[in-house]
Motif scaffolding. Structure first.
Motif, mmCIF file in Angstrom:
data_model
loop_
_atom_site.group_PDB
_atom_site.id
_atom_site.type_symbol
_atom_site.label_atom_id
_atom_site.label_comp_id
_atom_site.label_asym_id
_atom_site.label_seq_id
_atom_site.Cartn_x
_atom_site.Cartn_y
_atom_site.Cartn_z
ATOM 1 N N THR A 1 -66.871 8.889 19.911
ATOM 2 C CA THR A 1 -65.635 9.713 20.021
ATOM 3 C C THR A 1 -65.541 10.866 19.239
ATOM 4 O OG1 THR A 1 -64.426 7.438 20.186
ATOM 5 C CG2 THR A 1 -63.042 9.486 19.170
ATOM 6 N N ALA A 2 -66.253 11.082 17.866
ATOM 7 C CA ALA A 2 -66.203 12.218 17.120
ATOM 8 C C ALA A 2 -67.017 13.038 17.876
ATOM 9 C CB ALA A 2 -66.843 11.886 15.848
ATOM 10 N N VAL A 3 -68.243 12.914 18.209
ATOM 11 C CA VAL A 3 -69.183 13.781 18.930
ATOM 12 C C VAL A 3 -68.625 14.637 20.117
ATOM 13 C CG1 VAL A 3 -71.514 14.154 20.397
ATOM 14 C CG2 VAL A 3 -71.228 12.765 17.840
ATOM 15 N N THR A 4 -68.139 13.393 21.200
ATOM 16 C CA THR A 4 -67.239 14.061 22.093
ATOM 17 C C THR A 4 -66.377 15.141 21.832
ATOM 18 O OG1 THR A 4 -67.816 11.809 23.215
ATOM 19 C CG2 THR A 4 -66.619 13.458 24.671
ATOM 20 N N MET A 5 -65.409 14.584 20.938
ATOM 21 C CA MET A 5 -64.344 15.277 20.473
ATOM 22 C C MET A 5 -64.540 16.791 19.994
ATOM 23 S SD MET A 5 -60.992 15.091 20.471
ATOM 24 C CE MET A 5 -59.728 16.365 19.788
ATOM 25 N N LEU A 6 -65.664 16.843 19.330
ATOM 26 C CA LEU A 6 -66.316 18.117 18.631
ATOM 27 C C LEU A 6 -66.754 19.097 19.817
ATOM 28 C CD1 LEU A 6 -68.274 16.844 15.598
ATOM 29 C CD2 LEU A 6 -66.137 18.384 15.587
ATOM 30 N N LEU A 7 -67.236 18.452 20.937
ATOM 31 C CA LEU A 7 -67.990 19.254 21.941
ATOM 32 C C LEU A 7 -67.036 19.527 23.039
ATOM 33 C CD1 LEU A 7 -71.117 17.044 22.612
ATOM 34 C CD2 LEU A 7 -71.329 19.104 21.532
ATOM 35 N N LEU A 8 -66.069 18.500 23.265
ATOM 36 C CA LEU A 8 -65.292 18.951 24.358
ATOM 37 C C LEU A 8 -63.858 19.249 23.997
ATOM 38 C CD1 LEU A 8 -65.952 16.098 26.808
ATOM 39 C CD2 LEU A 8 -67.123 18.419 26.839
ATOM 40 N N LYS A 9 -63.406 18.986 22.669
ATOM 41 C CA LYS A 9 -61.881 19.133 22.096
ATOM 42 C C LYS A 9 -60.931 18.790 22.801
ATOM 43 C CE LYS A 9 -63.750 23.691 19.893
ATOM 44 N NZ LYS A 9 -65.006 22.877 19.199
ATOM 45 N N LYS A 10 -61.148 17.512 23.600
ATOM 46 C CA LYS A 10 -60.208 16.839 24.509
ATOM 47 C C LYS A 10 -60.028 15.564 24.035
ATOM 48 C CE LYS A 10 -60.148 19.956 28.467
ATOM 49 N NZ LYS A 10 -61.349 20.784 28.496
ATOM 50 N N PRO A 11 -58.968 14.966 23.672
ATOM 51 C CA PRO A 11 -58.877 13.578 23.402
ATOM 52 C C PRO A 11 -59.204 12.666 24.144
ATOM 53 C CG PRO A 11 -56.417 14.805 22.978
ATOM 54 C CD PRO A 11 -57.888 15.731 23.374
ATOM 55 N N LEU A 12 -58.728 12.620 25.424
ATOM 56 C CA LEU A 12 -59.195 11.788 26.452
ATOM 57 C C LEU A 12 -60.265 11.352 26.604
ATOM 58 C CD1 LEU A 12 -56.226 12.093 29.034
ATOM 59 C CD2 LEU A 12 -56.652 9.927 27.528
ATOM 60 N N PRO A 13 -61.334 12.400 26.895
ATOM 61 C CA PRO A 13 -62.625 11.848 27.139
ATOM 62 C C PRO A 13 -63.364 11.528 25.993
ATOM 63 C CG PRO A 13 -62.124 14.182 28.023
ATOM 64 C CD PRO A 13 -60.941 13.788 27.313
ATOM 65 N N LEU B 1 -61.942 -2.938 23.705
ATOM 66 C CA LEU B 1 -60.347 -2.532 23.639
ATOM 67 C C LEU B 1 -59.937 -2.625 22.141
ATOM 68 C CD1 LEU B 1 -58.916 -4.029 26.986
ATOM 69 C CD2 LEU B 1 -60.191 -1.747 26.325
ATOM 70 N N ASP B 2 -60.136 -3.440 21.332
ATOM 71 C CA ASP B 2 -59.924 -3.413 19.833
ATOM 72 C C ASP B 2 -60.207 -1.985 19.436
ATOM 73 O OD1 ASP B 2 -62.823 -4.047 20.202
ATOM 74 O OD2 ASP B 2 -62.985 -4.675 18.206
ATOM 75 N N MET B 3 -61.032 -1.234 20.021
ATOM 76 C CA MET B 3 -61.279 0.128 19.320
ATOM 77 C C MET B 3 -60.361 1.319 19.884
ATOM 78 S SD MET B 3 -63.510 -0.714 17.262
ATOM 79 C CE MET B 3 -63.837 0.911 16.556
ATOM 80 N N VAL B 4 -59.670 0.949 20.878
ATOM 81 C CA VAL B 4 -58.549 1.899 21.326
ATOM 82 C C VAL B 4 -57.928 2.702 20.281
ATOM 83 C CG1 VAL B 4 -56.875 2.182 22.802
ATOM 84 C CG2 VAL B 4 -58.491 0.772 23.690
ATOM 85 N N MET B 5 -57.468 1.858 19.364
ATOM 86 C CA MET B 5 -56.512 2.459 18.312
ATOM 87 C C MET B 5 -57.446 3.262 17.423
ATOM 88 S SD MET B 5 -54.825 0.462 15.231
ATOM 89 C CE MET B 5 -56.244 0.017 14.775
ATOM 90 N N GLY B 6 -58.408 2.626 17.103
ATOM 91 C CA GLY B 6 -59.471 3.685 16.277
ATOM 92 C C GLY B 6 -59.812 4.950 16.689
ATOM 93 N N CYS B 7 -60.376 4.707 18.024
ATOM 94 C CA CYS B 7 -60.787 5.823 18.574
ATOM 95 C C CYS B 7 -59.666 7.202 18.819
ATOM 96 C CB CYS B 7 -61.443 5.528 19.962
ATOM 97 S SG CYS B 7 -63.064 4.690 19.744
ATOM 98 N N PHE B 8 -58.408 6.602 19.250
ATOM 99 C CA PHE B 8 -57.286 7.498 19.198
ATOM 100 C C PHE B 8 -57.136 8.200 18.051
ATOM 101 C CE2 PHE B 8 -53.097 8.514 18.879
ATOM 102 C CZ PHE B 8 -52.483 9.048 19.986
ATOM 103 N N LEU B 9 -57.027 7.438 16.896
ATOM 104 C CA LEU B 9 -56.574 8.028 15.605
ATOM 105 C C LEU B 9 -57.914 9.057 15.107
ATOM 106 C CD1 LEU B 9 -55.288 5.294 13.533
ATOM 107 C CD2 LEU B 9 -53.847 6.996 14.912
ATOM 108 N N LEU B 10 -59.123 8.478 15.295
ATOM 109 C CA LEU B 10 -60.297 9.628 15.054
ATOM 110 C C LEU B 10 -60.224 10.715 15.986
ATOM 111 C CD1 LEU B 10 -62.927 9.723 13.237
ATOM 112 C CD2 LEU B 10 -64.090 8.782 15.233
ATOM 113 N N ALA B 11 -59.959 10.844 17.100
ATOM 114 C CA ALA B 11 -59.815 11.952 18.187
ATOM 115 C C ALA B 11 -58.669 12.811 17.410
ATOM 116 C CB ALA B 11 -59.628 11.721 19.375
ATOM 117 N N MET B 12 -57.550 12.198 16.994
ATOM 118 C CA MET B 12 -56.815 13.307 16.448
ATOM 119 C C MET B 12 -57.017 13.857 15.110
ATOM 120 S SD MET B 12 -53.735 12.574 17.954
ATOM 121 C CE MET B 12 -54.784 12.689 19.839
#
Lengths: 103, 236
Positions: free
Chosen positions: A75-87, B172-183
């Motif tokens: 998640t962190a790497v993709t976010m840094l590269l694409l800057k889009k949360p869904l991908p 699917l237990d990681m959906v929340m964690g990944c969402f918050l991390l993306a934020m």
């Protein structure tokens, strides 16, 4: 103090969350009608908004399995590269699903 | 000048409808986030009715996801209040930045508009104001669009949530964690913020090990916030 989530407890928890959130939506406008928010307050608020998420996530990464850590990494790497949360979220879930099916 | 000011804060029915339509394309993404929340909340053990009610009344994704982390047969009240407040504290700043435009509205309208303030409609209305265009229609109409699609997405997530049998093996237990991390990762990143996050994470971990259960969220949020207040950004 804790609230039981059986019966009407869940409703109370949700109402508490709704009231607190409403206070944040109204509070800024309300406060500004008396005195402008100071720069130090603003810096405290913006630092705290990110910190609370980090505070939630750190124990999940430390105590989680390797699949969980891999999900965070993807998640962190993709976010840094694409800057889009869904991908970024999708990459994390795919990574952990693959890991748990293969490992 | 007075005339231009009057136009900037106009909020007619047409403005609201135009704002609704302007935010609808973005709202399709909101459906997916809502779906993820419905799914994650089902995993956390909330019933369908409560999940929909939470999305409708709270309408703040990150804080809803964060609350799931505290969910169980009992929910600790103080950590819950602090978590929801801290995650949503950015609304305070949004309100403060909108005040110059909102102050022209009668109080009832002013607070009605603020009911649906969220990241996307706030950012787009501020952009409109900075270009000298009216933005309150985007703020309110756009907010109504975001709310509608957030609740719709949550509702869709309930069906997916109950259709999947082994949710943990699918991550699917990681959906929340990944969402918050993306934020977190999507926010501002510089040396100051990185140090603040490290301090918040470290304080959270120490509290997790040595302090009563669930205090780590409060401790981490306050540690990061206080450091941010002491070590301020250079004024631009």
């Amino acid at each position: 103090m804790t609230l039981e989530t059986a019966g009407s407890g869940t409703l109370i928890v949700i109402l508490v969350m709704a009231v607190v959130t409403l206070a944040t939506r109204w509070g800024g406008v309300f406060a500004m009608s008396f005195v402008p928010i100071s720069r130090r307050t603003e810096q405290f608020i913006s630092a705290m908004s990110g910190s609370v998420l980090v505070a939630l996530l750190t124990p999940m990464a430390v105590n989680g399995d390797n699949g969980a850590r891999l999900a965070f990494l993807a998640t962190a790497v993709t976010m840094l590269l694409l800057k889009k949360p869904l991908p970024a979220i999708a990459a994390g879930i795919i990574a952990v699903a693959l890991f748990r099916h293969l490992a | 000048m007075a005339h231009a000011q009057a136009e900037l804060h106009s909020l007619s029915r047409a403005d609201v409808w135009a704002g609704f339509r302007q935010l609808t394309p973005i709202s399709l993404f909101v459906v997916v986030f809502g779906l993820a929340f419905g799914l994650a909340a089902t995993q956390a053990g909330l019933n369908d009715y409560s999940i929909l009610l939470m999305s409708a009344l709270v309408f703040a994704g990150a804080s809803q996801f964060a609350s799931l982390e505290l969910w169980g047969t009992h929910v600790p009240v103080v950590p819950l209040v602090v978590t929801v407040f801290a995650v949503n504290a950015r609304h305070l700043l949004m309100g403060a930045t909108l005040y110059p435009y909102l102050q022209h509205l009668p109080p009832a309208k002013r607070y009605a508009v603020m009911l649906v303030v969220s990241d996307a409609n706030w950012a787009m209305s501020m952009q409109a104001f900075s270009l000298g265009r009216p933005g309150l229609g985007i703020l309110f109409g756009g907010g109504l669009a975001l709310w509608t699609f957030w609740v719709l997405g949550t509702w869709l997530g309930l069906y997916f949530g109950s259709a999947i049998h082994d949710p943990v093996s699918w991550g699917l237990d990681m959906v929340m964690g990944c969402f918050l991390l993306a934020m977190v990762v999507g926010g501002k990143k510089d040396l100051r913020m990185s140090v603040i996050w490290i301090v918040a994470g470290g304080a959270s971990m120490l509290a997790y090990w040595y302090l009563p259960a669930n205090s780590h969220v409060v401790v981490g949020a306050l540690a990061g916030g206080l450091l941010g207040a002491l070590w301020m950004e250079k004024p631009t």
